[in-house]
Enzyme design. Sequence first.
Site, PDB file in Angstrom:
ATOM      1  N   CYS A   2       0.817  -1.223   0.000  1.00  0.00           N
ATOM      2  CA  CYS A   2       0.000   0.000   0.000  1.00  0.00           C
ATOM      3  C   CYS A   2       0.845   1.264   0.000  1.00  0.00           C
ATOM      4  CB  CYS A   2      -0.861   0.036   1.251  1.00  0.00           C
ATOM      5  SG  CYS A   2      -1.865  -1.416   1.497  1.00  0.00           S
ATOM      6  N   ARG A  27       5.211   0.145  -6.140  1.00  0.00           N
ATOM      7  CA  ARG A  27       5.197  -0.683  -4.937  1.00  0.00           C
ATOM      8  C   ARG A  27       4.249  -1.882  -5.089  1.00  0.00           C
ATOM      9  NH1 ARG A  27       7.213   2.401  -0.431  1.00  0.00           N
ATOM     10  NH2 ARG A  27       6.196   0.971   0.974  1.00  0.00           N
ATOM     11  N   TRP A  75      -3.049  -2.660  -1.462  1.00  0.00           N
ATOM     12  CA  TRP A  75      -2.596  -4.019  -1.790  1.00  0.00           C
ATOM     13  C   TRP A  75      -3.375  -4.920  -0.833  1.00  0.00           C
ATOM     14  CZ3 TRP A  75       0.653  -8.014   0.301  1.00  0.00           C
ATOM     15  CH2 TRP A  75       1.266  -8.831  -0.651  1.00  0.00           C
ATOM     16  N   ASN A 101      -1.848   2.075   5.865  1.00  0.00           N
ATOM     17  CA  ASN A 101      -0.945   0.989   5.460  1.00  0.00           C
ATOM     18  C   ASN A 101      -0.682   0.141   6.697  1.00  0.00           C
ATOM     19  OD1 ASN A 101      -0.759   2.280   3.038  1.00  0.00           O
ATOM     20  ND2 ASN A 101       1.419   2.790   3.211  1.00  0.00           N
ATOM     21  N   GLY A 102      -0.515  -1.155   6.510  1.00  0.00           N
ATOM     22  CA  GLY A 102      -0.247  -2.021   7.662  1.00  0.00           C
ATOM     23  C   GLY A 102      -1.433  -2.937   7.911  1.00  0.00           C
ATOM     24  N   GLU A 482      19.791 -16.558  -6.508  1.00  0.00           N
ATOM     25  CA  GLU A 482      19.275 -15.242  -6.884  1.00  0.00           C
ATOM     26  C   GLU A 482      18.789 -15.248  -8.334  1.00  0.00           C
ATOM     27  OE1 GLU A 482      18.178 -12.739  -5.624  1.00  0.00           O
ATOM     28  OE2 GLU A 482      18.248 -11.242  -7.205  1.00  0.00           O
ATOM     29  N   LYS A 486      14.992 -14.435  -9.608  1.00  0.00           N
ATOM     30  CA  LYS A 486      14.707 -13.383 -10.593  1.00  0.00           C
ATOM     31  C   LYS A 486      13.852 -13.960 -11.707  1.00  0.00           C
ATOM     32  CE  LYS A 486      15.493 -10.660  -9.042  1.00  0.00           C
ATOM     33  NZ  LYS A 486      15.901 -10.008  -7.836  1.00  0.00           N
ATOM     34  N   GLU A 489      10.236 -14.755 -10.493  1.00  0.00           N
ATOM     35  CA  GLU A 489       9.455 -13.557 -10.154  1.00  0.00           C
ATOM     36  C   GLU A 489       8.855 -12.878 -11.377  1.00  0.00           C
ATOM     37  OE1 GLU A 489      11.180 -11.143  -6.470  1.00  0.00           O
ATOM     38  OE2 GLU A 489      12.680 -11.495  -8.002  1.00  0.00           O
ATOM     39  N   HIS A 505      22.541 -36.069  -5.241  1.00  0.00           N
ATOM     40  CA  HIS A 505      21.773 -36.489  -4.067  1.00  0.00           C
ATOM     41  C   HIS A 505      20.268 -36.313  -4.274  1.00  0.00           C
ATOM     42  CE1 HIS A 505      25.534 -37.059  -2.021  1.00  0.00           C
ATOM     43  NE2 HIS A 505      25.899 -35.833  -2.367  1.00  0.00           N
ATOM     44  N   LYS A 600       6.865  -4.027  -3.811  1.00  0.00           N
ATOM     45  CA  LYS A 600       8.263  -3.615  -3.697  1.00  0.00           C
ATOM     46  C   LYS A 600       8.760  -3.705  -2.265  1.00  0.00           C
ATOM     47  CE  LYS A 600      12.203  -2.053  -4.993  1.00  0.00           C
ATOM     48  NZ  LYS A 600      13.074  -3.078  -5.570  1.00  0.00           N
TER      49      LYS A 600
END
Length: 605
Positions: A2, A27, A75, A101-102, A482, A486, A489, A505, A600
């Site tokens: 948010c 965001r 959001w 927000n929250g 990483e 990427k 995502e 293994h 974000k």
Amino acid sequence: MCGIVGYIGKRDVAPLLLEGLQRLEYRGYDSAGIVITSPKASGLKMVKAKGRVRDLEAKVPKRFAGTTGIAHTRWATHGAPSDENAHPHLDAEGKVAVVHNGIIDNATELRAKLVADGVEFLSETDTEVLVHLVARSQAVTLEEKVREALRHVEGTYGVAVMHADFSDRIVVARNGSPVVLGIGEKEMFVASDIAALVSHTRQIVTLEDGEMATLKADDFRTYTTEGSRTTATPTTVEWEAESYDMGGHDTYMHKEISEQADAVDRVLRGRIDDRFSTVHLGGLNLDAREARGIRRVKILGCGTSYHAGMIGAQLIEELARIPADAEPASEFRYRNPVVDPDTLYVAVSQSGETYDVLAAVQELKRKGARVLGVVNVVGSAIAREADGGMYVHAGPEVCVVSTKCFTNTVVAFALLALHLGRIRDLSVSDGKRLIEGLRKLPAQIAEILKTEDEIKKIAEEYAGAQSMMFIGRVRGYPVALEASLKLKEISYIHAEAYPASELKHGPLALIEPALPTVAIVPDDELLEKNRAALEEIKARSGRILAVAHREQEKADHTIVVPKNETELDPILMGIPLQLLAYHTALAMGRDIDKPRNLAKSVTVE
Ligand code: F6R
């Protein structure tokens, strides 16, 4: 996640707030809304829309004048994305407006009490309870009403409140969710992110948890939720408004990948000390004696920052010979960890606001630990909470997925490792060698970026894959992790990352022509072992893309990257794989800057 933006002054507020919301779009959000008033107006005017800010803009009537307002991008957490659930929320009389927000943890309980008292709810959100609590408060001032309402609330909030009977002010409060005030000429701004402010003012005040503020056109004051005044010292934001623009690129991700040579130059600038073959890190607040006393280093971060921390731990262990490891902050904070006074804790975060990291830092501080922050956003919550640290100076990162911040964070860790190493047993000649390596990085990054067309062709070949495997050994393993993150995502291709040593293994069972493998194959002491892994994959007809310092004959494609000092190789090997993920996603027509379900900065649990 948010976003909040608010304004009080003399200008026409709606266009200003809509522009602010656009700057927060990165965001991640699913709906947006705006409420405005002016000293002469008789009440509040509100518009909300599911979808993009442009959908909201389309719904704003031609006559929508006002000089005070708050706006929000939501959001969804409580209740699906819809016009009703979008913020702002109003009370039944339409006098109180709240953006939040929250998460309000005890919203269900509060809602049940309010419903029992006859309050009718118009949305499924947790935020709406706050609106009704403010509206029902018998307190005289808006500040007291908000304070009283917040007293009932458990959870996190960054909140902005307007009231038709107090149209000369906006009251804001912070607990766990960022709130930044922007100071203008006879005007005040508020936002959850400086991105929404920098085109208007660079003078900002960041609220602390437990702090509130009253914003009027020509002044502001800050105080605690208990009502005692606090001193707010404005700081000047370094980042230019233009750094938030796309600058001729089609996506922010592409822009940010392309900026990495300059970004790395910035993290190095002013820090190298050739005389002693070390680096200066003034902000650590750690003297040589204290640094020598460190027995362990524990690095905490989430997602990409956690991966950067894994490379950081290896660098610290290798260069400073201090046992070091990295752990997801989100796990650490829930497992009642043993907190050791001789351990140096390092919290890594691009935004400096990730709730899981912040909560881990707060828990560590409560237990008396020393915590450093490795953070990009200056003045962010984690930077302020930490005992010291270093900024990674990547500049604003707008794309939801992190690229340049990852690279700069790893370089920052190389500096920290070199600094700790030179205080301990790293020799002058090794210090010199590494400094030379660090200095080469920007030019080598520029060289890698020149191979984009070649990487694009390879990416287009892999774009149809159902799933991909990423492997690396020791220094290459976090790079593989990483790179696979990427790819998933932004392309939504399923990807697994494994240490190359673990192939036999279990995961070798997956290898077949339809599952391509990306292998990190640096020219280091493990080269032959890595080559053996490529043989094993080839023997099962697996396709291989190698990222290496020279052509790999078992691979179907090799992306050759320039060689640096072995310890610094992981910094460069990740960069072509950012481009691989980018071009794979592009070939698949994905919304690269706004991947589905992601935000974000994750300021909730
Ligand atoms: C992935 C990504 C996330 C973040 C994570 C932590 O591309 O960006 O995994 O790294 O959410 O965010 P920060 O670094 O802001 O704490």
